[in-house]
Design an enzyme around this catalytic site. Structure first.
Site, PDB file in Angstrom:
ATOM      1  N   ARG A  10     -18.218  34.770 -50.049  1.00 44.80           N
ATOM      2  CA  ARG A  10     -19.426  35.362 -49.481  1.00 44.80           C
ATOM      3  C   ARG A  10     -20.680  34.563 -49.851  1.00 44.80           C
ATOM      4  O   ARG A  10     -21.637  34.508 -49.073  1.00 44.80           O
ATOM      5  CB  ARG A  10     -19.545  36.801 -49.966  1.00 44.80           C
ATOM      6  CG  ARG A  10     -20.661  37.622 -49.325  1.00 44.80           C
ATOM      7  CD  ARG A  10     -20.417  39.089 -49.594  1.00 44.80           C
ATOM      8  NE  ARG A  10     -21.510  39.926 -49.119  1.00 44.80           N
ATOM      9  CZ  ARG A  10     -22.424  40.487 -49.914  1.00 44.80           C
ATOM     10  NH1 ARG A  10     -22.370  40.279 -51.221  1.00 44.80           N
ATOM     11  NH2 ARG A  10     -23.377  41.239 -49.410  1.00 44.80           N
ATOM     12  N   HIS A  59     -23.794  33.557 -47.275  1.00 45.93           N
ATOM     13  CA  HIS A  59     -25.185  33.963 -47.509  1.00 45.93           C
ATOM     14  C   HIS A  59     -26.086  32.768 -47.799  1.00 45.93           C
ATOM     15  O   HIS A  59     -27.293  32.852 -47.590  1.00 45.93           O
ATOM     16  CB  HIS A  59     -25.248  34.978 -48.647  1.00 45.93           C
ATOM     17  CG  HIS A  59     -24.867  36.359 -48.219  1.00 45.93           C
ATOM     18  ND1 HIS A  59     -25.574  37.486 -48.594  1.00 45.93           N
ATOM     19  CD2 HIS A  59     -23.863  36.802 -47.432  1.00 45.93           C
ATOM     20  CE1 HIS A  59     -25.016  38.562 -48.055  1.00 45.93           C
ATOM     21  NE2 HIS A  59     -23.966  38.168 -47.353  1.00 45.93           N
ATOM     22  N   ASP A  60     -25.505  31.680 -48.260  1.00 45.83           N
ATOM     23  CA  ASP A  60     -26.304  30.468 -48.462  1.00 45.83           C
ATOM     24  C   ASP A  60     -26.563  29.765 -47.132  1.00 45.83           C
ATOM     25  O   ASP A  60     -27.698  29.424 -46.801  1.00 45.83           O
ATOM     26  CB  ASP A  60     -25.600  29.512 -49.423  1.00 45.83           C
ATOM     27  CG  ASP A  60     -26.394  28.234 -49.638  1.00 45.83           C
ATOM     28  OD1 ASP A  60     -27.589  28.331 -49.990  1.00 45.83           O
ATOM     29  OD2 ASP A  60     -25.838  27.142 -49.446  1.00 45.83           O
ATOM     30  N   SER A  74     -29.615  26.959 -51.712  1.00 43.00           N
ATOM     31  CA  SER A  74     -30.875  27.646 -51.995  1.00 43.00           C
ATOM     32  C   SER A  74     -30.618  29.031 -52.590  1.00 43.00           C
ATOM     33  O   SER A  74     -31.408  29.525 -53.394  1.00 43.00           O
ATOM     34  CB  SER A  74     -31.727  27.761 -50.725  1.00 43.00           C
ATOM     35  OG  SER A  74     -31.051  28.481 -49.705  1.00 43.00           O
ATOM     36  N   ASN A  89     -28.792  40.435 -50.764  1.00 46.53           N
ATOM     37  CA  ASN A  89     -28.205  39.842 -51.970  1.00 46.53           C
ATOM     38  C   ASN A  89     -28.390  40.680 -53.234  1.00 46.53           C
ATOM     39  O   ASN A  89     -27.549  40.641 -54.130  1.00 46.53           O
ATOM     40  CB  ASN A  89     -28.814  38.459 -52.213  1.00 46.53           C
ATOM     41  CG  ASN A  89     -28.539  37.496 -51.080  1.00 46.53           C
ATOM     42  OD1 ASN A  89     -27.451  37.504 -50.503  1.00 46.53           O
ATOM     43  ND2 ASN A  89     -29.512  36.666 -50.739  1.00 46.53           N
ATOM     44  N   PRO A 110     -26.994  39.056 -41.187  1.00 49.70           N
ATOM     45  CA  PRO A 110     -26.812  40.341 -40.489  1.00 49.70           C
ATOM     46  C   PRO A 110     -26.382  41.443 -41.442  1.00 49.70           C
ATOM     47  O   PRO A 110     -25.457  41.258 -42.236  1.00 49.70           O
ATOM     48  CB  PRO A 110     -25.720  40.034 -39.457  1.00 49.70           C
ATOM     49  CG  PRO A 110     -25.036  38.810 -39.958  1.00 49.70           C
ATOM     50  CD  PRO A 110     -26.049  38.026 -40.725  1.00 49.70           C
ATOM     51  N   HIS A 155     -13.403  39.579 -44.165  1.00 51.00           N
ATOM     52  CA  HIS A 155     -13.392  40.935 -44.713  1.00 51.00           C
ATOM     53  C   HIS A 155     -11.974  41.475 -44.874  1.00 51.00           C
ATOM     54  O   HIS A 155     -11.792  42.663 -45.158  1.00 51.00           O
ATOM     55  CB  HIS A 155     -14.221  41.864 -43.828  1.00 51.00           C
ATOM     56  CG  HIS A 155     -15.687  41.699 -44.011  1.00 51.00           C
ATOM     57  ND1 HIS A 155     -16.634  42.409 -43.294  1.00 51.00           N
ATOM     58  CD2 HIS A 155     -16.400  40.885 -44.840  1.00 51.00           C
ATOM     59  CE1 HIS A 155     -17.849  42.030 -43.668  1.00 51.00           C
ATOM     60  NE2 HIS A 155     -17.726  41.118 -44.599  1.00 51.00           N
ATOM     61  N   THR A 156     -10.999  40.615 -44.743  1.00 48.61           N
ATOM     62  CA  THR A 156      -9.637  40.990 -45.096  1.00 48.61           C
ATOM     63  C   THR A 156      -9.477  41.021 -46.607  1.00 48.61           C
ATOM     64  O   THR A 156      -8.466  41.490 -47.132  1.00 48.61           O
ATOM     65  CB  THR A 156      -8.611  40.023 -44.474  1.00 48.61           C
ATOM     66  OG1 THR A 156      -7.292  40.522 -44.689  1.00 48.61           O
ATOM     67  CG2 THR A 156      -8.705  38.630 -45.078  1.00 48.61           C
ATOM     68  N   ASP A 196     -10.376  46.032 -46.678  1.00 49.39           N
ATOM     69  CA  ASP A 196      -9.042  46.122 -46.070  1.00 49.39           C
ATOM     70  C   ASP A 196      -8.193  46.964 -47.009  1.00 49.39           C
ATOM     71  O   ASP A 196      -7.810  46.509 -48.093  1.00 49.39           O
ATOM     72  CB  ASP A 196      -8.458  44.714 -45.896  1.00 49.39           C
ATOM     73  CG  ASP A 196      -6.981  44.713 -45.549  1.00 49.39           C
ATOM     74  OD1 ASP A 196      -6.434  45.796 -45.255  1.00 49.39           O
ATOM     75  OD2 ASP A 196      -6.368  43.633 -45.581  1.00 49.39           O
ATOM     76  N   THR A 217      -4.297  45.487 -48.021  1.00 49.90           N
ATOM     77  CA  THR A 217      -4.112  44.288 -48.841  1.00 49.90           C
ATOM     78  C   THR A 217      -5.480  43.669 -49.176  1.00 49.90           C
ATOM     79  O   THR A 217      -5.825  42.592 -48.669  1.00 49.90           O
ATOM     80  CB  THR A 217      -3.239  43.253 -48.099  1.00 49.90           C
ATOM     81  OG1 THR A 217      -3.800  43.031 -46.781  1.00 49.90           O
ATOM     82  CG2 THR A 217      -1.810  43.733 -47.958  1.00 49.90           C
TER      83      THR A 217
END
Length: 317
Positions: free
Chosen positions: A61, A65-66, A75, A93, A162, A192-193, A237, A240
């Site tokens: 992640r 986000h970077d 940054s 963040n 987003p 997002h698994t 998830d 798993t």
């Protein structure tokens, strides 16, 4: 006419510059200057994940986000310092982005192996790849050669990333602003698994939305009350949460997407077919994910003499 020709020339030069920036990245960039780079980083990633499986998702992640703020320039890693305002306390963040201490540990190991050579931006890219492969996902060759930014953008972090409440239209728009296609967006959402989300990120969905499996919502409510427990975690998830697979897409089909933004991918015809395809075809998801994360890692890299190679990822030299 001369002025029009001049403007056209500037535009063409700009396009050449933008395309050449990512073209300067290479899979063998450190082959001579830091030949043991990959074998230095991966054990640190594996150790961190062995201590806490969720850390793999957190490290992945960090790259997302970077790259969505100023490009992939590390940054995000800069701490606030006096008059300097970084991105860590921006809404997407604050109390959410994590794994910075693991990056510190990796940077220290890399600096011992080859001081002043490898950027924090490249470390984020390698670490994301190693996190995915450690959790059973694909392995791929990463292009390197990025340099580190000397600036950060608090407003960019607030505006470009987003939120979990995003509509499908907003998701497509945010990704398109970074040069990423809708196909890239759906494939990257498959990250997002793995990982977990805080109650505050999905409370409205489990209490207020109708396109959610009732038993799934009821189970989530037990650890996410209406007015407390903001930081209580639930896996993205359920089946798993520490294995990189395609169950995420199967969950969306069964109305078991934890975040509003996730379920949006299967609540609108424009992306539903891609969700169904990935749910049936893990290999296709895997290859598309690799292509998409490679595209994301190529967002506006600093190359050549731009930026710097930070000695400490938390502060400029």
């Amino acid at each position: 006419m001369a002025s029009i020709f001049h403007l056209s020339s500037i535009f063409i030069l700009l396009l050449i510059f933008l395309s050449s920036s990512s073209a300067q990245l290479s899979t063998d960039y450190y082959s001579k200057t830091c030949p043991n780079l990959f074998s230095t980083i991966k054990p640190v990633v594996e150790e961190a994940i062995s201590k806490e499986k969720r850390m793999g998702a957190s490290l992945l992640r960090l790259l997302f986000h970077d790259c969505f703020v100023q490009g992939c320039d590390a940054s995000l890693l800069l701490d606030d310092n006096g008059g300097f305002r970084g991105e860590k306390k921006a809404k997407p963040n604050k109390n959410s982005a994590r794994g910075f201490e693991v990056i510190d540990k990796i940077k220290s190991a890399v600096e011992r192996a080859c001081p002043g050579v490898v950027s924090c931006a490249d470390i984020l890219v390698i670490t994301a790849r190693d996190s995915v492969s450690t959790l059973g996902g694909p392995n791929w060759r990463v292009k390197l050669g990025r340099r580190d930014s000397r600036t950060a953008s608090f407003s960019g972090a607030n505006n470009n990333i987003p939120p979990p409440t995003s509509s499908l239209t907003n998701l497509i728009s945010k990704f398109a602003a970074q040069g990423l296609s809708t196909r890239d967006m759906v494939a990257l959402s498959g990250a997002h698994t793995i990982g977990a989300a805080r109650c505050t990120s999905f409370r409205k969905r489990i209490y207020n939305e109708n396109n959610i499996d009732s038993s799934f919502a009821a189970a989530r409510k037990s650890s996410c009350p209406r007015s407390s427990g903001d930081n209580n975690l639930s896996p993205l998830d359920l089946q798993t949460p520490t294995s990189f697979d395609n169950n995420y897409y199967k969950n969306l089909i069964n109305l078991r997407g934890l975040l509003h933004s996730d379920q949006q991918l299967f609540s609108n015809g424009s992306t539903s077919s891609q969700v169904q395809f990935y749910a049936r075809n893990y290999d296709s998801f895997e290859s598309d994910f690799v292509a998409a994360i490679t595209n994301m890692a190529n967002i506006k890299p600093l190359v050549g003499s731009q930026g710097e190679i930070r000695k400490n990822c938390r502060k400029i030299n």
